[in-house]
Write an enzyme that holds these catalytic residues in place. Sequence first.
Site, PDB file in Angstrom:
ATOM      1  N   HIS A  82      31.276  21.777  59.271  1.00  0.00           N
ATOM      2  CA  HIS A  82      31.527  21.452  57.864  1.00  0.00           C
ATOM      3  C   HIS A  82      31.938  19.986  57.769  1.00  0.00           C
ATOM      4  CE1 HIS A  82      32.771  21.919  53.700  1.00  0.00           C
ATOM      5  NE2 HIS A  82      33.818  21.170  54.021  1.00  0.00           N
ATOM      6  N   ASP A 161      38.170  31.294  45.389  1.00  0.00           N
ATOM      7  CA  ASP A 161      38.017  29.836  45.403  1.00  0.00           C
ATOM      8  C   ASP A 161      37.213  29.348  44.207  1.00  0.00           C
ATOM      9  OD1 ASP A 161      38.362  27.221  46.751  1.00  0.00           O
ATOM     10  OD2 ASP A 161      36.183  27.288  46.757  1.00  0.00           O
ATOM     11  N   ARG A 168      41.741  24.026  39.406  1.00  0.00           N
ATOM     12  CA  ARG A 168      42.366  22.831  40.023  1.00  0.00           C
ATOM     13  C   ARG A 168      41.755  21.560  39.465  1.00  0.00           C
ATOM     14  NH1 ARG A 168      41.144  23.670  45.940  1.00  0.00           N
ATOM     15  NH2 ARG A 168      42.049  21.616  46.184  1.00  0.00           N
TER      16      ARG A 168
HETATM   17  N1  URA Z   1      36.052  20.807  48.972  1.00  0.00           N
HETATM   18  C1  URA Z   1      36.345  22.120  48.831  1.00  0.00           C
HETATM   19  O1  URA Z   1      35.529  22.979  49.136  1.00  0.00           O
HETATM   20  N2  URA Z   1      37.561  22.431  48.349  1.00  0.00           N
HETATM   21  C2  URA Z   1      38.492  21.539  48.022  1.00  0.00           C
HETATM   22  O2  URA Z   1      39.565  21.896  47.604  1.00  0.00           O
HETATM   23  C3  URA Z   1      38.161  20.188  48.160  1.00  0.00           C
HETATM   24  C4  URA Z   1      36.934  19.843  48.647  1.00  0.00           C
END
Ligand code: URA
Length: 432
Positions: A82, A161, A168
């Site tokens: 990643h 997420d 966020r």
């Molecule tokens: N990339 C992500 O996947 N999450 C984050 O919080 C910041 C960058």
Amino acid sequence: MRACDIIARKRDGLEHSREELEFFISGYVKGDIGDEQMAAWLMAVYFQGLNREETQILTDFMMHSGDIIDLSGIQGIVVDKHSTGGVGDKTTLVLAPLVASAGVPVAKLSGRGLGFTGGTIDKLEAIPGFQTSIPSEQFLNQVNEIGLAVAGQTASLVLADKKMYALRDITATVESIPLISSSIMSKKLASGANRIVLDVKFGSGAFMQNKEDAELLARTMVNIGNGLGRKTVAVLSSMEEPLGYAVGNALEVQEAIDTLQGHGPADFTELCLTLAGQMIYLGDKAASAEDGYKLAEELLKSGAAMKKFEQMVTAQGGSLKLAMAQAKYQYEVLASQSGVVQSITARDIGHASMLLGAGRETKASAIDLSAGIVLKKKVGDTVQQGEPLAVLYYNDAYAHRVQDAADELRQAYTIGHADAHKEPLIWKIISE
Ligand code: URA
């Protein structure tokens, strides 16, 4: 248990129990806890932080909030990679076939680009016919048959997420190391690989602007991965200037192919070999990361990695015989003074390429796969007044923004008379 009490505990700097985190995250995913309470908790975390154990538990609950990809049908140790993202970062296009040609299976789920950074899936779609959305059975069969597949992330991976990141973004709580770490690692862990190599970037074109923050992010993510039973290594690399010369989807694919054919830019090739060395070692195909690096060098030189790339393109319906989309116009940006290139602000180059249509301003924006920038000068190069610094590639739809892009590009370059201080590309490797 009440959501309000959990928020108050974090606001007051207290530690969460496993039960509290489970209640809060699962309640949010189910809709029992609303955005306003999650937003308050995120801000409390932003100020108070999460300790190592809390971050690991949060990641674990987030990871289990959606589908988990089952890669147990793949023979061998699957190693994933990643990157925290950057400008001109086409690494997966070279790294995935390179590592696969060493016998390490690669089953990679990648994302699309947003803002000044690009995404692997957009880049792959610049190859005529290439399918990035493939059924999971085909994805797994392909990995078993040819050793690699690269596809888009499914919508149902890490549901927590998806909701938390969107929140966020609008509540000024993105820049929190435990929140970034749990967001990235929950997706990596849910993607099913046995071992993980992280490319954590620092500098003007990276998410983390300075080395110290990047190191903290890297250490936090390595701790999460290792703590949850997946051996994880992080490579800290510089994103002060763009990686390689090409920025923009089809232009980057061409640079990746050049690299697979052994004549890629020195910095980009070095990063690919370093990451490949780590992945080959973690995949048990070399006795050390150094041996993995040497093996990767041989596989690049022998053409084995390029052959693997061709196999992947064919398996996913693409063709390298058909020409990729080409921009109608080119515009040379000329140097206004002579000297040595001292720095190139990668973020500005990424933004200039977005103005030309190569990147998305919002998630919903369309992109022009043929547009972008090819740098002619990198940090440390000598330049004469009137020589091209870069070439802009664009089409009619973005022609009205070419002057803005050219201005931004010129401003990204600092030209002086001293010797340039070039940041080493690889700064540190963290494995525990
Ligand atoms: N990339 C992500 O996947 N999450 C984050 O919080 C910041 C960058």
